[in-house]
Design a protein around this motif. Structure first.
Motif, PDB file in Angstrom:
ATOM      1  N   GLY A  13       0.962  -1.267   0.183  1.00 53.44           N
ATOM      2  CA  GLY A  13      -0.153   0.079   0.113  1.00 53.44           C
ATOM      3  C   GLY A  13       0.844   1.281  -0.069  1.00 53.44           C
ATOM      4  N   ALA A  39      -1.440  -0.099  -7.486  1.00 54.32           N
ATOM      5  CA  ALA A  39      -1.604   1.185  -7.984  1.00 54.32           C
ATOM      6  C   ALA A  39      -0.359   1.922  -8.622  1.00 54.32           C
ATOM      7  N   ILE A  61      -1.536  -7.877  -3.284  1.00 49.93           N
ATOM      8  CA  ILE A  61      -1.617  -8.644  -1.813  1.00 49.93           C
ATOM      9  C   ILE A  61      -2.643  -9.930  -1.684  1.00 49.93           C
ATOM     10  N   THR A  62      -3.558  -9.993  -2.545  1.00 52.75           N
ATOM     11  CA  THR A  62      -4.558 -10.984  -2.716  1.00 52.75           C
ATOM     12  C   THR A  62      -4.047 -12.070  -3.670  1.00 52.75           C
ATOM     13  N   ALA A  88      -1.677  -1.652   3.102  1.00 50.07           N
ATOM     14  CA  ALA A  88      -2.527  -1.959   2.064  1.00 50.07           C
ATOM     15  C   ALA A  88      -4.087  -2.124   2.491  1.00 50.07           C
ATOM     16  N   CYS A  89      -5.102  -1.500   1.993  1.00 49.33           N
ATOM     17  CA  CYS A  89      -6.287  -1.577   2.538  1.00 49.33           C
ATOM     18  C   CYS A  89      -7.454  -1.343   1.426  1.00 49.33           C
ATOM     19  N   TYR A  91     -11.534   0.053   1.418  1.00 57.81           N
ATOM     20  CA  TYR A  91     -12.502   0.731   2.159  1.00 57.81           C
ATOM     21  C   TYR A  91     -14.023   0.032   1.724  1.00 57.81           C
ATOM     22  N   VAL A 109      -8.202  -8.571   1.389  1.00 50.59           N
ATOM     23  CA  VAL A 109      -7.237  -7.727   1.088  1.00 50.59           C
ATOM     24  C   VAL A 109      -6.935  -7.056   2.456  1.00 50.59           C
ATOM     25  N   PHE A 136      -1.212  -2.609   9.887  1.00 55.20           N
ATOM     26  CA  PHE A 136      -2.040  -1.346  10.355  1.00 55.20           C
ATOM     27  C   PHE A 136      -3.461  -1.697  11.011  1.00 55.20           C
ATOM     28  N   LYS A 155     -10.286  -4.477  10.526  1.00 55.71           N
ATOM     29  CA  LYS A 155      -9.061  -3.830  11.441  1.00 55.71           C
ATOM     30  C   LYS A 155      -9.082  -4.113  12.978  1.00 55.71           C
ATOM     31  N   PRO A 181      -4.137   4.357  13.676  1.00 51.71           N
ATOM     32  CA  PRO A 181      -4.286   5.772  13.493  1.00 51.71           C
ATOM     33  C   PRO A 181      -5.694   6.309  13.644  1.00 51.71           C
ATOM     34  N   TRP A 183      -8.210   9.862  12.446  1.00 52.33           N
ATOM     35  CA  TRP A 183      -8.450  10.200  11.228  1.00 52.33           C
ATOM     36  C   TRP A 183      -7.191  10.984  10.953  1.00 52.33           C
ATOM     37  N   THR A 184      -6.724  10.469   9.774  1.00 52.94           N
ATOM     38  CA  THR A 184      -5.420  10.960   9.385  1.00 52.94           C
ATOM     39  C   THR A 184      -5.579  11.686   7.805  1.00 52.94           C
ATOM     40  N   VAL A 188      -7.922   9.466   0.973  1.00 55.25           N
ATOM     41  CA  VAL A 188      -9.420   9.339   1.283  1.00 55.25           C
ATOM     42  C   VAL A 188      -9.908  10.642   1.874  1.00 55.25           C
TER      43      VAL A 188
HETATM   44  N1  LIG Z   1      -7.075   7.701   6.390  1.00 53.04           N
HETATM   45  C1  LIG Z   1      -7.385   7.387   7.549  1.00 53.04           C
HETATM   46  O1  LIG Z   1      -7.699   8.460   8.191  1.00 53.04           O
HETATM   47  C2  LIG Z   1      -6.991   5.868   8.287  1.00 53.04           C
HETATM   48  C3  LIG Z   1      -7.025   6.011   9.746  1.00 53.04           C
HETATM   49  C4  LIG Z   1      -6.899   4.923  10.368  1.00 53.04           C
HETATM   50  C5  LIG Z   1      -6.215   3.728   9.856  1.00 53.04           C
HETATM   51  N2  LIG Z   1      -5.893   4.031   8.357  1.00 53.04           N
HETATM   52  C6  LIG Z   1      -5.079   2.868   7.958  1.00 53.04           C
HETATM   53  O2  LIG Z   1      -4.052   3.489   7.204  1.00 53.04           O
HETATM   54  C7  LIG Z   1      -3.768   2.707   5.957  1.00 53.04           C
HETATM   55  C8  LIG Z   1      -3.805   3.647   4.771  1.00 53.04           C
HETATM   56  O3  LIG Z   1      -5.117   4.156   4.740  1.00 53.04           O
HETATM   57  P1  LIG Z   1      -5.454   5.259   3.537  1.00 53.04           P
HETATM   58  O4  LIG Z   1      -6.677   5.767   3.815  1.00 53.04           O
HETATM   59  O5  LIG Z   1      -4.240   5.987   2.867  1.00 53.04           O
HETATM   60  O6  LIG Z   1      -6.058   4.114   2.253  1.00 53.04           O
HETATM   61  P2  LIG Z   1      -5.942   4.311   0.679  1.00 53.04           P
HETATM   62  O7  LIG Z   1      -7.289   3.486   0.204  1.00 53.04           O
HETATM   63  O8  LIG Z   1      -5.771   5.582   0.258  1.00 53.04           O
HETATM   64  O9  LIG Z   1      -4.673   3.437   0.478  1.00 53.04           O
HETATM   65  C9  LIG Z   1      -4.748   2.014   0.427  1.00 53.04           C
HETATM   66  C10 LIG Z   1      -3.573   1.791  -0.584  1.00 53.04           C
HETATM   67  O10 LIG Z   1      -3.855   0.023  -0.808  1.00 53.04           O
HETATM   68  C11 LIG Z   1      -3.699  -0.411  -2.031  1.00 53.04           C
HETATM   69  N3  LIG Z   1      -4.379  -1.579  -2.266  1.00 53.04           N
HETATM   70  C12 LIG Z   1      -5.677  -1.572  -2.426  1.00 53.04           C
HETATM   71  N4  LIG Z   1      -5.713  -3.009  -2.561  1.00 53.04           N
HETATM   72  C13 LIG Z   1      -4.433  -3.682  -2.727  1.00 53.04           C
HETATM   73  C14 LIG Z   1      -4.122  -4.980  -3.057  1.00 53.04           C
HETATM   74  N5  LIG Z   1      -4.973  -6.074  -3.517  1.00 53.04           N
HETATM   75  N6  LIG Z   1      -2.752  -5.344  -3.068  1.00 53.04           N
HETATM   76  C15 LIG Z   1      -1.948  -4.152  -2.928  1.00 53.04           C
HETATM   77  N7  LIG Z   1      -2.236  -2.857  -2.469  1.00 53.04           N
HETATM   78  C16 LIG Z   1      -3.420  -2.671  -2.550  1.00 53.04           C
HETATM   79  C17 LIG Z   1      -4.273   0.888  -2.731  1.00 53.04           C
HETATM   80  O11 LIG Z   1      -3.734   0.838  -4.275  1.00 53.04           O
HETATM   81  C18 LIG Z   1      -3.584   2.101  -1.888  1.00 53.04           C
HETATM   82  O12 LIG Z   1      -2.378   2.518  -2.457  1.00 53.04           O
HETATM   83  C19 LIG Z   1      -4.796   1.581   5.897  1.00 53.04           C
HETATM   84  O13 LIG Z   1      -4.295   0.482   6.439  1.00 53.04           O
HETATM   85  C20 LIG Z   1      -5.925   1.835   6.647  1.00 53.04           C
HETATM   86  O14 LIG Z   1      -6.851   1.256   7.324  1.00 53.04           O
HETATM   87  C21 LIG Z   1      -6.260   5.134   7.657  1.00 53.04           C
END
Ligand SMILES: NC(=O)c1ccc[n+]([C@@H]2O[C@H](COP(=O)([O-])OP(=O)(O)OC[C@H]3O[C@@H](n4cnc5c(N)ncnc54)[C@H](O)[C@@H]3O)[C@@H](O)[C@H]2O)c1
Length: 262
Positions: A13, A39, A61-62, A88-89, A91, A109, A136, A155, A181, A183-184, A188
């Protein structure tokens, strides 16, 4: 500052803002980094911006074979693997109405992809005498949120999985921890707020003791610490990089005792 000189890290990710900032923190600490993401354009761009110590390897990663290929490419390019960061995640989430297919896709995922990555990275880490893994989690794994189900459950599972991985991999000198984390500021939040940081802070600020969103580099710095020998005493635990979100109970900032005395 964490010291990761001569260390090699994989960040799944790594093409997104939080992953990118995490990779940057690892690089700044001295590590060589492989961004593993589906991506391609964003991943290539991120690696280019981060310089010669960071490369992008397209990895879904799947797909077990793609995980194998990522690890092989990392070993070939940088000589081994010391750290794995599972960012990686998806939503994908239809709350209580989520279908079986959606459940399985989201868990594949968010949970299983990271679990298999950990399983497969153990052998190269053993060859280096140990390693550090950071999964994460999220505030969503600890508190109920309206309309959410798949993401929140995955999560919560990651936080539990982390403890079990830590126990099972301790004999290999591999530490496993998670960060959760709040809200970061991320792709998103940037997208849903129309790239309006002030608006995002106005909405999310009151949910956090720090009164604002968490910064992605605050998350990255914590990950770099957990990967480093400074965190040698930490395994099987979760660090809440959540600006105090989970410290607040239902009373929030309301002084109930004063209200009773009114
Ligand atoms: N944004 C927030 O406020 C927040 C809060 C708490 C935790 N998090 C955690 O932080 C991490 C990043 O979150 P984010 O908001 O930047 O998410 P995001 O959706 O912007 O990024 C996720 C990334 O994972 C990649 N991805 C998705 N499916 C994939 C796969 N099958 N194989 C490889 N890569 C894959 C996507 O291409 C993307 O680059 C996550 O684990 C999320 O749960 C985020």
């Amino acid at each position: 500052m964490a010291d990761l000189t001569n260390k090699v890290a994989i960040v799944s990710g790594g093409a997104t803002m939080i992953g990118w900032k995490t990779a940057e923190a690892l690089r700044d600490a001295g590590a060589k980094v492989v961004l593993a993401d589906i991506a391609e354009e964003a991943g290539e761009e991120a690696a280019e911006k981060l310089g010669p110590d960071v490369i992008f390897q397209r990895t879904d990663i799947t797909d077990d074979e793609q995980i194998d290929a990522c690890i092989a490419a990392t070993v070939e390019r940088f000589g081994g693997v010391d750290c794995l960061v599972n960012v990686a995640c998806t939503y994908l989430d239809n709350g209580i109405d989520s279908t079986r297919d959606e459940w399985l896709t989201a868990l594949n995922v968010n949970l299983v992809g990271g679990a298999i990555f950990v399983q497969k990275v153990v052998a190269p880490m053993r060859e280096r005498g140990g390693g550090a893994i950071v999964n994460f989690g999220s505030i969503s794994g600890k508190r109920a949120q309206l309309g959410r189900m798949l993401y929140a459950v995955s999560k919560a599972a990651i936080i539990g999985m982390t403890r079990n991985q830590a126990l099972n991999l301790a004999p290999d000198n591999i530490r496993v921890n998670s960060v959760s984390p709040g809200w970061t500021w991320s792709n998103v939040i940037r997208d849903v707020s129309g790239d309006d940081r002030a608006k995002a802070d106005l909405v999310a600020g009151p949910l956090h003791l720090i009164g604002r969103l968490v910064e992605p580099d605050e998350v990255g710095a914590t990950v770099a610490f957990l990967c480093s020998d400074d965190a040698s005493g930490l395994t099987g635990t979760d660090i809440a990089v959540d600006g105090g979100y989970t410290a607040i109970g239902p009373e929030q900032k309301v002084d109930q005792v004063s209200k009773l005395m009114e």
